[in-house]
Design a protein around this motif. Structure first.
Motif, short mmCIF file in Angstrom:
data_model
loop_
_atom_site.label_atom_id
_atom_site.label_comp_id
_atom_site.label_asym_id
_atom_site.label_seq_id
_atom_site.Cartn_x
_atom_site.Cartn_y
_atom_site.Cartn_z
N UNK A 174 0.83 -1.16 -0.02
CA UNK A 174 -0.01 0.17 0.13
C UNK A 174 0.92 1.41 -0.01
N UNK A 175 0.34 2.51 -0.53
CA UNK A 175 1.02 3.69 -0.48
C UNK A 175 0.63 4.20 0.85
N UNK A 176 1.92 4.77 1.66
CA UNK A 176 1.78 5.37 3.07
C UNK A 176 2.02 6.91 2.80
N UNK A 177 1.46 7.71 3.45
CA UNK A 177 1.73 9.45 3.28
C UNK A 177 2.28 9.73 4.85
N UNK A 178 3.33 10.49 4.84
CA UNK A 178 3.89 10.95 6.05
C UNK A 178 4.14 12.48 5.96
N UNK A 179 3.77 12.96 7.07
CA UNK A 179 4.36 14.42 7.08
C UNK A 179 5.74 14.55 7.25
N UNK A 180 6.38 15.32 6.95
CA UNK A 180 7.77 15.69 6.86
C UNK A 180 8.31 16.92 7.82
N UNK A 181 7.40 16.95 9.21
CA UNK A 181 7.59 18.04 10.10
C UNK A 181 7.23 19.45 9.30
N UNK A 182 6.46 19.61 8.33
CA UNK A 182 6.01 21.01 7.72
C UNK A 182 5.38 21.60 8.75
N UNK A 183 5.55 23.12 8.32
CA UNK A 183 4.91 24.07 9.20
C UNK A 183 3.70 24.16 9.37
N UNK A 184 2.87 23.92 8.32
CA UNK A 184 1.45 23.97 8.29
C UNK A 184 0.54 22.78 8.32
N UNK A 185 1.36 21.67 8.43
CA UNK A 185 0.70 20.31 8.48
C UNK A 185 0.28 19.86 7.14
N UNK A 186 0.08 18.41 7.13
CA UNK A 186 -0.64 17.72 6.31
C UNK A 186 -1.66 16.85 6.67
N UNK A 187 -2.88 17.01 5.86
CA UNK A 187 -4.19 16.63 6.28
C UNK A 187 -4.52 15.40 5.21
N UNK A 188 -5.17 14.26 5.67
CA UNK A 188 -5.88 13.46 4.85
C UNK A 188 -7.42 13.52 5.24
#
Length: 232
Positions: free
Chosen positions: A62-76
């Motif tokens: 499966x494909x996994x998504x991870x945030x890389x410590x971004x300033x504004x965040x990643x949302x799913x």
């Protein structure tokens, strides 16, 4: 769908400058970084997006998504990521403002078109050297090509002898070690650090090596590093 296209996925989004629909096809085993910097596989030149915002990697089918410590965040699906998240058909990825759509359906025509336009993202090759990208923390933006079979990570001090010295007070002296194992696989070991070493959201047991694959996210102190198996 042909056998060649089986197991593929795609990411689509509307270009904020041109308004055009952009489409990227992910081959099985591919890793794709997303961010404002043009060196990302999926580059989104929008001011709310971090230079390196998130990474999508293929794990256990499966494909996994991870945030890389971004300033504004990643949302799913409007939920902010705190750990790696498994993507499913129809999921909506939001990078604070830009919106991307994940699809597990790719036609033969879309696959061939991606090959022609250069938007087909395939697994990393083995021709280059592994690279660590510091995606958040005091030295954000640094790229470290791994040229030796062993390197230690630790806090920068006057007398430090680590291969990677981080200006991060939450990092121990030393903190972790990345090494090429006898089996030819890359591993990371926590060196009994005060705040621990985390890989893909899971704490690494001290002195117990943890495997590193392309697209794995390592957190030491307040620093996030992205491991890529090739710098090419």
């Amino acid at each position: 769908m042909s056998e060649q296209a089986e197991g593929l996925a795609k990411i689509t989004w509307d270009d904020p400058d041109s308004g055009e629909l952009r489409e990227y096809v992910l081959a099985e085993g591919a890793t794709a970084t997303i961010g404002r910097s043009p060196n990302n596989q999926i580059a989104i030149p929008e001011r709310h997006v971090s230079r390196q915002q998130a990474v999508i990697s293929f794990r256990d089918g499966i494909f996994m998504i991870s945030d890389l410590g971004s300033a504004n965040g990643t949302f799913v699906n409007d939920k902010r990521l705190t750990d790696p998240f498994p993507l499913a058909h129809g999921d909506i990825i939001r990078l604070y403002v830009p919106v991307l759509k994940f699809s597990a359906i790719v036609t033969e025509e879309e696959h061939e078109q991606a090959k022609i336009t250069g938007t087909l993202i395939v697994p990393a090759g083995s021709g280059g050297k592994p690279t660590l990208y510091i995606t958040s923390g005091p030295q954000e933006g640094a790229e470290i090509v791994i040229l030796t079979p062993t390197l230690k990570i630790g806090r920068a001090t006057r007398n430090s002898t680590w291969d990677i010295s981080l200006q991060d007070r939450a990092v121990s002296r030393p903190h972790a070690e990345i090494k090429l194992s006898d089996d030819g696989e890359w591993i990371v070991t926590d060196l009994d650090s005060a705040n621990g070493t985390i890989v893909n959201g899971v704490p690494v047991v001290a002195n117990d090596p943890h495997p590193l694959l392309d697209g794995y996210v390592i957190t030491v102190g307040e620093t996030t590093l992205l491991f890529r198996t090739s710098d090419e």
